[in-house]
Design an enzyme around this catalytic site. Sequence first.
Site, PDB file in Angstrom:
ATOM      1  N   LEU A  14      -0.044  -5.191   0.301  1.00 31.27           N
ATOM      2  CA  LEU A  14      -0.708  -4.649   1.487  1.00 31.27           C
ATOM      3  C   LEU A  14       0.358  -4.228   2.499  1.00 31.27           C
ATOM      4  CD1 LEU A  14      -3.495  -4.051   2.623  1.00 31.27           C
ATOM      5  CD2 LEU A  14      -3.544  -6.339   3.582  1.00 31.27           C
ATOM      6  N   HIS A  15       1.078  -3.156   2.172  1.00 30.38           N
ATOM      7  CA  HIS A  15       2.137  -2.638   3.032  1.00 30.38           C
ATOM      8  C   HIS A  15       1.518  -1.705   4.078  1.00 30.38           C
ATOM      9  CE1 HIS A  15       2.008   1.249   0.926  1.00 30.38           C
ATOM     10  NE2 HIS A  15       1.712   0.490  -0.129  1.00 30.38           N
ATOM     11  N   ALA A  16       2.330  -1.060   4.878  1.00 25.70           N
ATOM     12  CA  ALA A  16       1.837  -0.274   6.013  1.00 25.70           C
ATOM     13  C   ALA A  16       0.846   0.819   5.617  1.00 25.70           C
ATOM     14  CB  ALA A  16       3.013   0.333   6.779  1.00 25.70           C
ATOM     15  N   ALA A  19      -2.390  -0.783   4.366  1.00 23.74           N
ATOM     16  CA  ALA A  19      -3.099  -1.391   5.496  1.00 23.74           C
ATOM     17  C   ALA A  19      -3.762  -0.318   6.348  1.00 23.74           C
ATOM     18  CB  ALA A  19      -2.145  -2.235   6.339  1.00 23.74           C
ATOM     19  N   GLU A  86      -3.024   5.043  -4.232  1.00 23.04           N
ATOM     20  CA  GLU A  86      -1.582   5.300  -4.342  1.00 23.04           C
ATOM     21  C   GLU A  86      -1.161   5.718  -5.740  1.00 23.04           C
ATOM     22  OE1 GLU A  86       0.277   1.824  -2.679  1.00 23.04           O
ATOM     23  OE2 GLU A  86       0.012   2.618  -0.673  1.00 23.04           O
TER      24      GLU A  86
END
Length: 88
Positions: A14-16, A19, A86
Site C-alpha cells: 500500500l504505497h503512495a 493509497a 498497477e
Amino acid sequence: MIESTITICNKAGLHARAAARLVGTASQFDSSVRIGTEKLVDGKSILSLMMLAASKGTVLTIVVDGNDESEALRAIQELVDNRFEEGE
C-alpha cells in the site's frame, strides 16, 4: 455497518500511488470507510493509509458504514483484487 478483510496482494504494498487510488475509490461514496489492523484509520485519508505501512500479504480489516456501504465495500475489494490497477 459491514466489515470484511482485504489482503494487500500487489508487489509494492500500500504505497503512495495505491493509497491514492484507494482514497479516490473510497471518496466516491458517502459511507465512512475505516481500514487497519489493530487500529482502524480513515480510508479517505492518504496520510492515514500510508501510516499503516501495509506490505504485500498484509491482511487489513475494512469497516464501511453508511447508506451505500455495500457498493463502497465492493468497489474497494475490486480495486485491491485488481492490484490497484498497477498491472504487475
